[in-house]
Design a protein around this motif. Structure first.
Motif, PDB file in Angstrom:
ATOM      1  N   LYS A  67      26.175 -14.117  37.531  1.00 26.32           N
ATOM      2  CA  LYS A  67      25.613 -13.209  36.525  1.00 26.32           C
ATOM      3  C   LYS A  67      24.656 -12.213  37.146  1.00 26.32           C
ATOM      4  N   CYS A  68      23.838 -12.679  38.105  1.00 26.46           N
ATOM      5  CA  CYS A  68      22.831 -11.805  38.705  1.00 26.46           C
ATOM      6  C   CYS A  68      23.450 -10.711  39.556  1.00 26.46           C
ATOM      7  N   ASN A  69      24.719 -10.858  39.948  1.00 25.94           N
ATOM      8  CA  ASN A  69      25.378  -9.869  40.798  1.00 25.94           C
ATOM      9  C   ASN A  69      26.307  -8.962  40.003  1.00 25.94           C
ATOM     10  N   GLU A  70      26.198  -8.986  38.683  1.00 25.33           N
ATOM     11  CA  GLU A  70      27.051  -8.159  37.830  1.00 25.33           C
ATOM     12  C   GLU A  70      26.312  -6.884  37.442  1.00 25.33           C
ATOM     13  N   LEU A  71      27.012  -5.780  37.498  1.00 27.05           N
ATOM     14  CA  LEU A  71      26.427  -4.482  37.184  1.00 27.05           C
ATOM     15  C   LEU A  71      26.500  -4.178  35.692  1.00 27.05           C
ATOM     16  N   GLU A  72      25.611  -3.295  35.252  1.00 26.38           N
ATOM     17  CA  GLU A  72      25.649  -2.770  33.896  1.00 26.38           C
ATOM     18  C   GLU A  72      26.147  -1.327  33.958  1.00 26.38           C
ATOM     19  N   ARG A 217      27.840   5.962  34.391  1.00 23.44           N
ATOM     20  CA  ARG A 217      26.477   5.621  34.780  1.00 23.44           C
ATOM     21  C   ARG A 217      26.392   4.155  35.181  1.00 23.44           C
ATOM     22  N   ILE A 218      25.999   3.921  36.421  1.00 27.83           N
ATOM     23  CA  ILE A 218      25.831   2.574  36.961  1.00 27.83           C
ATOM     24  C   ILE A 218      24.340   2.256  36.958  1.00 27.83           C
ATOM     25  N   GLN A 219      23.954   1.243  36.198  1.00 24.53           N
ATOM     26  CA  GLN A 219      22.545   0.881  36.125  1.00 24.53           C
ATOM     27  C   GLN A 219      22.178  -0.003  37.310  1.00 24.53           C
ATOM     28  N   GLY A 247      30.643  -6.357  43.759  1.00 19.77           N
ATOM     29  CA  GLY A 247      29.393  -6.885  43.249  1.00 19.77           C
ATOM     30  C   GLY A 247      28.209  -5.949  43.416  1.00 19.77           C
ATOM     31  N   LYS A 248      27.158  -6.240  42.667  1.00 19.82           N
ATOM     32  CA  LYS A 248      25.976  -5.380  42.624  1.00 19.82           C
ATOM     33  C   LYS A 248      25.316  -5.231  43.982  1.00 19.82           C
ATOM     34  N   SER A 249      25.198  -6.319  44.731  1.00 20.29           N
ATOM     35  CA  SER A 249      24.521  -6.263  46.027  1.00 20.29           C
ATOM     36  C   SER A 249      25.206  -5.281  46.966  1.00 20.29           C
ATOM     37  N   LEU A 253      23.936  -1.583  48.537  1.00 18.43           N
ATOM     38  CA  LEU A 253      23.964  -1.249  49.956  1.00 18.43           C
ATOM     39  C   LEU A 253      24.663   0.086  50.180  1.00 18.43           C
ATOM     40  N   GLU A 254      25.769   0.309  49.460  1.00 21.18           N
ATOM     41  CA  GLU A 254      26.481   1.583  49.604  1.00 21.18           C
ATOM     42  C   GLU A 254      25.601   2.761  49.197  1.00 21.18           C
ATOM     43  N   LEU A 255      24.777   2.536  48.196  1.00 18.57           N
ATOM     44  CA  LEU A 255      23.957   3.617  47.665  1.00 18.57           C
ATOM     45  C   LEU A 255      22.597   3.718  48.339  1.00 18.57           C
TER      46      LEU A 255
END
Length: 281
Positions: A67-72, A217-219, A247-249, A253-255
């Motif tokens: 859950k913690c690695n999921e993007l909004e 839009r990626i939160q 995943g979010k992590s 890193l990409e951004l």
């Protein structure tokens, strides 16, 4: 597959084209998303043994979903919100428990760590219809899940919904369609088309010319977000699914090069209220 166009290697965020032909961000506007020619991303999870339920069950349970690695996300079409997903809004269930929650016409999303989300249409009698391995199939929900946990995702897209009978009919009429006869590039596009009946989910449903009407839009945090523009909804969905898979992590890193203090004003914006149009460029 031999009769499909070869997959394109996706670009990292640093390589994503910008509005400037010289590749430089010269204003505060969003970056332009990459168009995908073809990709059957749902086949990529076949090489992951956890997708088949192999290995130690306790270890697999820990790898199934983070859950913690999921993007909004929020998606806007010409200022109108057409998609909104907030992490934790929808409960995740085991396939067996999910069966007790589903009604005919529901959209189901199966999720697991480092895998593309897999979407299906629940058609009743413990069965779903889904796009898998370049074919529309009718399987039991527990088989289609391949051991992944799932959730009902009827409300993430904001389009007007068809009645449940029409959703099931759309899905069942496509069972057996495969390869070059397919009109969808992944399981999400197919399932969403069944429920909403919109051509935007089909291959070539929108002409990719002129200004990009979609804002994705990626939160990234409570006060930071990153926005991309796309010419079509199906291209946007491909990028969204890629982000879900890594995943979010990995996205952060990409951004990373775009989130330093010197560039913060360029691509980091406050999140709008639900369903509110994005601020002007």
């Amino acid at each position: 597959m031999g009769n499909q166009v070869e997959k394109i290697t996706h670009l990292s965020y640093e390589e994503v084209p910008t509005a400037d032909p010289n590749g430089l961000d010269t204003d505060d506007g969003p970056r332009i998303g990459v168009s995908y020619i073809f990709s059957n991303d749902d086949d990529d999870d076949l090489d992951n043994p956890n997708a088949k339920g192999e290995g130690d069950p306790e270890e697999e349970e820990g790898q199934q979903y983070e859950k913690c690695n999921e993007l909004e996300y929020a998606v806007f079409y010409r200022g109108e919100c057409v998609y909104d997903r907030r992490a934790g809004d929808v409960r995740i269930y085991s396939p067996e428990n999910l069966l007790n929650k589903c009604k005919a016409g529901d959209l189901v999303e199966f999720v697991a760590k480092s895998q593309y989300p897999h979407w299906a249409v629940y058609v009743g009698d413990f069965q779903v219809v889904h796009l898998h391995q370049a074919e529309i199939k009718n399987d039991f929900l527990t088989d289609a899940s391949q051991g992944r946990r799932g959730r009902i995702v009827n409300d993430v897209y904001k389009f007007k919904t068809l009645n449940p009978e029409a959703v099931v009919q759309n899905a069942m009429e496509q069972v057996g369609t495969k390869d070059r006869d397919l009109s969808w590039r992944n399981s999400e596009c197919f399932a969403a088309w069944c429920r909403f009946g919109r051509r935007e989910f089909k291959v070539g449903g929108e002409i990719r010319i002129g200004k990009q009407p979609y804002m994705f839009r990626i939160q990234l945090s409570e006060k930071k977000s990153h926005t991309l523009e796309f010419q079509s909804l199906e291209d946007l969905i491909m990028e969204k699914r890629r982000n879900d898979q890594i995943g979010k992590s990995a996205v952060l890193l990409e951004l990373a090069s775009h989130l330093n203090p010197e560039e913060e004003g360029t691509c980091c914006m406050s999140r709008p209220k639900p369903h509110a149009p994005p601020p002007p460029n």
